[in-house]
Scaffold this active site. Sequence first.
Site, PDB file in Angstrom:
ATOM      1  N   CYS A 147      -8.836  26.269   6.346  1.00 45.55           N
ATOM      2  CA  CYS A 147      -8.102  25.877   7.553  1.00 45.55           C
ATOM      3  C   CYS A 147      -7.015  24.850   7.227  1.00 45.55           C
ATOM      4  CB  CYS A 147      -9.096  25.406   8.611  1.00 45.55           C
ATOM      5  SG  CYS A 147      -8.440  25.582  10.265  1.00 45.55           S
ATOM      6  N   HIS A 190     -13.292  28.526   8.891  1.00 44.20           N
ATOM      7  CA  HIS A 190     -14.313  27.670   8.272  1.00 44.20           C
ATOM      8  C   HIS A 190     -15.525  28.556   7.943  1.00 44.20           C
ATOM      9  CE1 HIS A 190     -12.784  23.605   9.638  1.00 44.20           C
ATOM     10  NE2 HIS A 190     -12.100  24.391  10.419  1.00 44.20           N
ATOM     11  N   GLU A 200     -17.951  27.407   6.127  1.00 43.38           N
ATOM     12  CA  GLU A 200     -19.052  26.458   5.890  1.00 43.38           C
ATOM     13  C   GLU A 200     -19.798  26.097   7.171  1.00 43.38           C
ATOM     14  OE1 GLU A 200     -15.968  25.665   6.248  1.00 43.38           O
ATOM     15  OE2 GLU A 200     -15.831  23.752   7.305  1.00 43.38           O
TER      16      GLU A 200
END
Length: 213
Positions: A78, A171, A173
């Site tokens: 990002c 994202h 994660e």
Amino acid sequence: MKIGVLAVQGAFAEHLRVLRGIGVDAVEVRLPADLDGISGLILPGGESTTMRKLIHRWGLHQPILDLAASGAPLFGTCAGMILLAREIAGGEEPVFPLLDVTVERNAFGRQLDSFEADVAVPILGDGPVHGVFIRAPVIERVGPDVDVLARLDDGRVVAVHERNVLATAFHPELAGETRFHRLVATMAAEHDDPGEGSGRRPHPTRRTARPAS
Ligand code: GLN
């Protein structure tokens, strides 16, 4: 083998958690000395304008370029992807022009500020990545040496790879995904020990990124 996570601002904590969860020694990077002995660096999501200022203020700009030039992997998510782009639509100066792409910030507009989507990323194997898009950028131009790793259903490019640099508009994660981090760890291990696994096909990321002049 240690991997750093740029921790000047933004969503760095989850990257540290994912790396530690897969058994990688992960360290926060705030000052140039924090880069000593690391074999790869993750640039998290956040606010790229703020991150840009702090990277310069805390003297991290040249040391991170040097790390990239050594061939160590860099992975931007990002805002981290915005920091790695050679070109930012609208004419903002690039930060680390290591990835030959043009990104448009906040490309999904107000109505679709944030959304989640399953994204097929064939180099990570079967099973899509659940991507969380938060005021996400999109990649609107891809240079000839850049591999497109993933697109949305409408064809927009949201993950790329060039030499030792990986980037996603989303994202990974935040949704329990570990495969990107495992790939970064593999690239970092190969960077530390280029002879490792000799006889195998060379890793496509072996070439070293150089900043555009
Ligand atoms: N909108 C942010 C920027 O332009 C990026 C958002 C994010 O990293 N989740 O810097």
